[in-house]
Design a protein around this motif. Structure first.
Motif, PDB file in Angstrom:
ATOM      1  N   UNK A   1      39.544   3.181 106.178  1.00  0.00           N
ATOM      2  CA  UNK A   1      38.520   3.930 105.324  1.00  0.00           C
ATOM      3  C   UNK A   1      36.915   3.577 105.816  1.00  0.00           C
ATOM      4  N   UNK A   2      37.267   2.237 106.522  1.00  0.00           N
ATOM      5  CA  UNK A   2      36.366   1.609 106.671  1.00  0.00           C
ATOM      6  C   UNK A   2      35.486   1.950 107.880  1.00  0.00           C
ATOM      7  N   UNK A   3      36.969   2.095 108.597  1.00  0.00           N
ATOM      8  CA  UNK A   3      36.652   2.566 109.930  1.00  0.00           C
ATOM      9  C   UNK A   3      36.204   4.425 110.057  1.00  0.00           C
ATOM     10  N   UNK A   4      36.622   5.046 109.422  1.00  0.00           N
ATOM     11  CA  UNK A   4      36.552   6.101 108.885  1.00  0.00           C
ATOM     12  C   UNK A   4      35.163   6.461 108.536  1.00  0.00           C
ATOM     13  N   UNK A   5      34.978   5.792 107.676  1.00  0.00           N
ATOM     14  CA  UNK A   5      33.508   6.416 107.646  1.00  0.00           C
ATOM     15  C   UNK A   5      32.493   5.594 108.008  1.00  0.00           C
ATOM     16  N   UNK A   6      32.102   4.734 109.533  1.00  0.00           N
ATOM     17  CA  UNK A   6      31.725   4.869 110.225  1.00  0.00           C
ATOM     18  C   UNK A   6      31.479   5.705 111.639  1.00  0.00           C
ATOM     19  N   UNK A   7      32.554   6.099 110.909  1.00  0.00           N
ATOM     20  CA  UNK A   7      32.729   7.923 112.650  1.00  0.00           C
ATOM     21  C   UNK A   7      31.818   8.817 112.066  1.00  0.00           C
TER      22      UNK A   7
END
Length: 186
Positions: free
Chosen positions: A64-70
């Motif tokens: 979720x954190x990586x997806x939020x950044x993307x």
């Protein structure tokens, strides 16, 4: 939890965009429409705040954190052009505006278009990577941010794949169907 916030921000983007354009064109409330359209980037701030709060509260970084950044990176790079795309269609449909511009189909105009889109993708990747590195720095614990390092590579792979379109259009610019047939010897 963060995936839900990302989904909510994406749904919110389209709802606020539709409301702003509906106010602007069918309802002829130009100021209200402009204010609503200016609220679209606020959804990105909500997602950024939710992601930062989650990490500051001790969460281990995950998908979720990586997806939020993307998501945030691509929203920053492509958000304006998406709003313009929708605005052109609404203006044509509801306000008698000119037909929406499409992407160029052939030749160097198409090649320039593909490079411009690749440039946006490069900006999106840079913003997303900067956010990932900021999250890693914010947490300060390699064990809790291990998943974010993988996102740096994934974003690089996406950008490398994206580069194939402008490169192929540069090497082999597309031609109108009739032009390809005319060039063949008989």
């Amino acid at each position: 939890m963060l995936i839900t916030v990302i989904a909510g921000c994406e749904i919110g983007f389209w709802v606020v965009l539709a409301a702003g354009l509906a106010a602007r064109y069918p309802l002829r409330m130009r100021r209200t429409g402009a204010v609503l359209l200016l609220c679209v980037p606020l959804l990105d701030l909500v997602l950024l705040a939710a992601t930062a709060a989650d990490l500051r509260n001790g969460a281990t970084a995950g998908v979720g954190h990586g997806l939020a950044a993307a998501y945030l990176g691509y929203s920053v790079a492509f958000g304006h052009s998406m709003v313009r795309w929708a605005d052109e269609r609404f203006a044509h449909r509801f306000a008698g505006g000119p037909p929406p511009r499409g992407r160029p189909e052939h030749g160097w105009a198409r090649t320039r278009y593909e490079w411009r889109e690749f440039g946006k993708a490069a900006v999106a990747t840079a913003v997303a990577c900067a956010l990932l590195l900021a999250m890693i720095g914010l947490v300060g614990d390699a064990g809790r941010t291990e998943a974010l390092h993988g996102w740096l590579g994934r974003l690089g792979v996406v950008l490398a794949i994206w580069s194939l379109w402008p490169i192929t259009h540069t090497i082999w610019p597309s031609k109108p169907k009739g032009a390809a047939d005319d060039a063949r010897p008989e």
